[in-house]
Design a protein around this motif. Structure first.
Motif, PDB file in Angstrom:
ATOM      1  N   HIS A  32      13.228  11.957  63.477  1.00  0.00           N
ATOM      2  CA  HIS A  32      13.414  12.288  62.065  1.00  0.00           C
ATOM      3  C   HIS A  32      13.545  10.997  61.249  1.00  0.00           C
ATOM      4  CE1 HIS A  32      14.910  14.152  58.433  1.00  0.00           C
ATOM      5  NE2 HIS A  32      14.510  15.300  58.940  1.00  0.00           N
ATOM      6  N   PRO A  33      12.884  10.941  60.072  1.00  0.00           N
ATOM      7  CA  PRO A  33      12.957   9.722  59.259  1.00  0.00           C
ATOM      8  C   PRO A  33      14.353   9.443  58.697  1.00  0.00           C
ATOM      9  CG  PRO A  33      11.726  11.440  58.096  1.00  0.00           C
ATOM     10  CD  PRO A  33      11.999  11.944  59.484  1.00  0.00           C
ATOM     11  N   HIS A  34      15.183  10.467  58.549  1.00  0.00           N
ATOM     12  CA  HIS A  34      16.542  10.316  58.029  1.00  0.00           C
ATOM     13  C   HIS A  34      17.496  11.118  58.906  1.00  0.00           C
ATOM     14  CE1 HIS A  34      14.856   8.486  54.440  1.00  0.00           C
ATOM     15  NE2 HIS A  34      13.950   9.458  54.461  1.00  0.00           N
ATOM     16  N   PRO A  35      17.825  10.580  60.080  1.00  0.00           N
ATOM     17  CA  PRO A  35      18.605  11.363  61.055  1.00  0.00           C
ATOM     18  C   PRO A  35      19.975  11.824  60.555  1.00  0.00           C
ATOM     19  CG  PRO A  35      18.294   9.097  61.813  1.00  0.00           C
ATOM     20  CD  PRO A  35      17.495   9.259  60.576  1.00  0.00           C
ATOM     21  N   GLU A  36      20.626  11.038  59.710  1.00  0.00           N
ATOM     22  CA  GLU A  36      21.952  11.440  59.225  1.00  0.00           C
ATOM     23  C   GLU A  36      21.864  12.696  58.344  1.00  0.00           C
ATOM     24  OE1 GLU A  36      20.105   8.681  56.302  1.00  0.00           O
ATOM     25  OE2 GLU A  36      20.330   8.639  58.469  1.00  0.00           O
ATOM     26  N   ILE A  77      23.647  35.790  53.795  1.00  0.00           N
ATOM     27  CA  ILE A  77      22.917  35.194  54.920  1.00  0.00           C
ATOM     28  C   ILE A  77      21.498  34.827  54.493  1.00  0.00           C
ATOM     29  CG2 ILE A  77      21.998  35.608  57.235  1.00  0.00           C
ATOM     30  CD1 ILE A  77      24.600  37.273  57.738  1.00  0.00           C
ATOM     31  N   HIS A  78      20.860  35.692  53.730  1.00  0.00           N
ATOM     32  CA  HIS A  78      19.512  35.409  53.233  1.00  0.00           C
ATOM     33  C   HIS A  78      19.520  34.161  52.342  1.00  0.00           C
ATOM     34  CE1 HIS A  78      15.533  35.950  51.585  1.00  0.00           C
ATOM     35  NE2 HIS A  78      16.064  35.880  50.376  1.00  0.00           N
ATOM     36  N   GLU A  79      20.476  34.080  51.436  1.00  0.00           N
ATOM     37  CA  GLU A  79      20.575  32.911  50.550  1.00  0.00           C
ATOM     38  C   GLU A  79      20.803  31.641  51.358  1.00  0.00           C
ATOM     39  OE1 GLU A  79      20.073  32.605  47.291  1.00  0.00           O
ATOM     40  OE2 GLU A  79      19.614  34.733  47.104  1.00  0.00           O
ATOM     41  N   ALA A  80      21.675  31.722  52.361  1.00  0.00           N
ATOM     42  CA  ALA A  80      21.948  30.547  53.194  1.00  0.00           C
ATOM     43  C   ALA A  80      20.690  30.087  53.918  1.00  0.00           C
ATOM     44  CB  ALA A  80      23.065  30.856  54.196  1.00  0.00           C
ATOM     45  N   ARG A  81      19.916  31.025  54.427  1.00  0.00           N
ATOM     46  CA  ARG A  81      18.670  30.663  55.120  1.00  0.00           C
ATOM     47  C   ARG A  81      17.655  30.057  54.165  1.00  0.00           C
ATOM     48  NH1 ARG A  81      18.300  35.751  59.158  1.00  0.00           N
ATOM     49  NH2 ARG A  81      19.604  34.857  60.788  1.00  0.00           N
ATOM     50  N   THR A  82      17.593  30.568  52.953  1.00  0.00           N
ATOM     51  CA  THR A  82      16.699  30.000  51.952  1.00  0.00           C
ATOM     52  C   THR A  82      17.114  28.566  51.634  1.00  0.00           C
ATOM     53  OG1 THR A  82      16.286  32.181  51.007  1.00  0.00           O
ATOM     54  CG2 THR A  82      15.815  30.291  49.598  1.00  0.00           C
ATOM     55  N   LEU A  83      18.414  28.356  51.508  1.00  0.00           N
ATOM     56  CA  LEU A  83      18.927  27.015  51.220  1.00  0.00           C
ATOM     57  C   LEU A  83      18.693  26.054  52.389  1.00  0.00           C
ATOM     58  CD1 LEU A  83      22.220  28.044  49.416  1.00  0.00           C
ATOM     59  CD2 LEU A  83      20.193  26.997  48.362  1.00  0.00           C
ATOM     60  N   ILE A  84      18.690  26.572  53.603  1.00  0.00           N
ATOM     61  CA  ILE A  84      18.393  25.730  54.771  1.00  0.00           C
ATOM     62  C   ILE A  84      17.011  25.109  54.612  1.00  0.00           C
ATOM     63  CG2 ILE A  84      17.775  25.805  57.237  1.00  0.00           C
ATOM     64  CD1 ILE A  84      20.743  25.655  56.949  1.00  0.00           C
ATOM     65  N   ALA A  85      16.040  25.915  54.228  1.00  0.00           N
ATOM     66  CA  ALA A  85      14.676  25.405  54.053  1.00  0.00           C
ATOM     67  C   ALA A  85      14.639  24.310  52.987  1.00  0.00           C
ATOM     68  CB  ALA A  85      13.732  26.542  53.694  1.00  0.00           C
ATOM     69  N   GLU A  86      15.351  24.535  51.897  1.00  0.00           N
ATOM     70  CA  GLU A  86      15.405  23.514  50.839  1.00  0.00           C
ATOM     71  C   GLU A  86      16.097  22.253  51.332  1.00  0.00           C
ATOM     72  OE1 GLU A  86      16.896  24.898  47.051  1.00  0.00           O
ATOM     73  OE2 GLU A  86      16.085  26.900  47.442  1.00  0.00           O
ATOM     74  N   ALA A  87      17.164  22.425  52.100  1.00  0.00           N
ATOM     75  CA  ALA A  87      17.897  21.273  52.629  1.00  0.00           C
ATOM     76  C   ALA A  87      17.047  20.481  53.612  1.00  0.00           C
ATOM     77  CB  ALA A  87      19.195  21.727  53.294  1.00  0.00           C
ATOM     78  N   GLN A  88      16.245  21.171  54.411  1.00  0.00           N
ATOM     79  CA  GLN A  88      15.350  20.480  55.337  1.00  0.00           C
ATOM     80  C   GLN A  88      14.340  19.616  54.575  1.00  0.00           C
ATOM     81  OE1 GLN A  88      13.990  23.949  57.447  1.00  0.00           O
ATOM     82  NE2 GLN A  88      15.395  23.601  59.159  1.00  0.00           N
ATOM     83  N   GLU A  89      13.817  20.162  53.493  1.00  0.00           N
ATOM     84  CA  GLU A  89      12.872  19.398  52.675  1.00  0.00           C
ATOM     85  C   GLU A  89      13.552  18.183  52.048  1.00  0.00           C
ATOM     86  OE1 GLU A  89      11.231  22.164  49.860  1.00  0.00           O
ATOM     87  OE2 GLU A  89      10.274  23.358  51.444  1.00  0.00           O
ATOM     88  N   ALA A  90      14.767  18.373  51.556  1.00  0.00           N
ATOM     89  CA  ALA A  90      15.518  17.261  50.963  1.00  0.00           C
ATOM     90  C   ALA A  90      15.818  16.195  52.017  1.00  0.00           C
ATOM     91  CB  ALA A  90      16.812  17.766  50.333  1.00  0.00           C
ATOM     92  N   ALA A  91      16.135  16.622  53.233  1.00  0.00           N
ATOM     93  CA  ALA A  91      16.403  15.670  54.317  1.00  0.00           C
ATOM     94  C   ALA A  91      15.150  14.860  54.647  1.00  0.00           C
ATOM     95  CB  ALA A  91      16.909  16.405  55.557  1.00  0.00           C
ATOM     96  N   GLU A  92      14.004  15.525  54.642  1.00  0.00           N
ATOM     97  CA  GLU A  92      12.733  14.828  54.906  1.00  0.00           C
ATOM     98  C   GLU A  92      12.473  13.748  53.857  1.00  0.00           C
ATOM     99  OE1 GLU A  92      10.321  15.047  57.313  1.00  0.00           O
ATOM    100  OE2 GLU A  92      11.582  16.391  58.475  1.00  0.00           O
ATOM    101  N   ARG A  93      12.846  14.055  52.612  1.00  0.00           N
ATOM    102  CA  ARG A  93      12.650  13.092  51.519  1.00  0.00           C
ATOM    103  C   ARG A  93      13.723  12.009  51.512  1.00  0.00           C
ATOM    104  NH1 ARG A  93      12.485  17.874  48.593  1.00  0.00           N
ATOM    105  NH2 ARG A  93      14.448  17.310  47.572  1.00  0.00           N
TER     106      ARG A  93
END
Length: 122
Positions: A32-36, A77-93
């Motif tokens: 991962h480019p930003h492991p933390e 739970i649905h909202e949390a899962r949606t936010l996970i996807a957004e957080a993954q994208e933010a982590a990639e950036r």
């Protein structure tokens, strides 16, 4: 008969909404480019998994306080899962502030889902 009906309803409703457990497995931080940031998101994924498990046990056991509360828990739970996807994208950036903000929101949703799952029928 009540338990069987609750079980069938819970499984059917979950299948209808496409709510299936998305298990956060082991993670390879080296790639991962930003492991933390990725680690924070991965821990949030585990929190969502845990919230789902607590809810699922309550739903199958027929102990969720009401159908309205069940729908509210599923929404958290649905909202949390949606936010996970957004957080993954933010982590990639590498957007640390966004990751922290999203992980905080995920924790709020998972906490609500867990607490509401523990509310017993009266």
């Amino acid at each position: 008969m009540k338990r069987y009906t609750a079980l069938v309803f819970g499984i059917s409703f979950s299948a209808l909404l496409g709510i299936t457990p998305l298990l956060a497995g082991p993670m390879n931080l080296a790639r991962h480019p930003h492991p933390e940031h990725a680690k924070a998101v991965h821990e949030a994924e585990h929190a969502v998994d845990h919230a789902w498990e607590v809810y699922h046990r309550a739903a199958l056991g027929g102990t969720v306080a009401s159908p309205a509360l069940q729908a509210e828990i599923e929404q958290h739970i649905h909202e949390a899962r949606t936010l996970i996807a957004e957080a993954q994208e933010a982590a990639e950036r590498g957007d640390k502030r966004q990751v922290q903000r999203l992980v905080g929101q995920i924790k709020i949703h998972t906490s609500h889902a867990i607490e509401e799952s523990k509310e017993q029928k009266k």
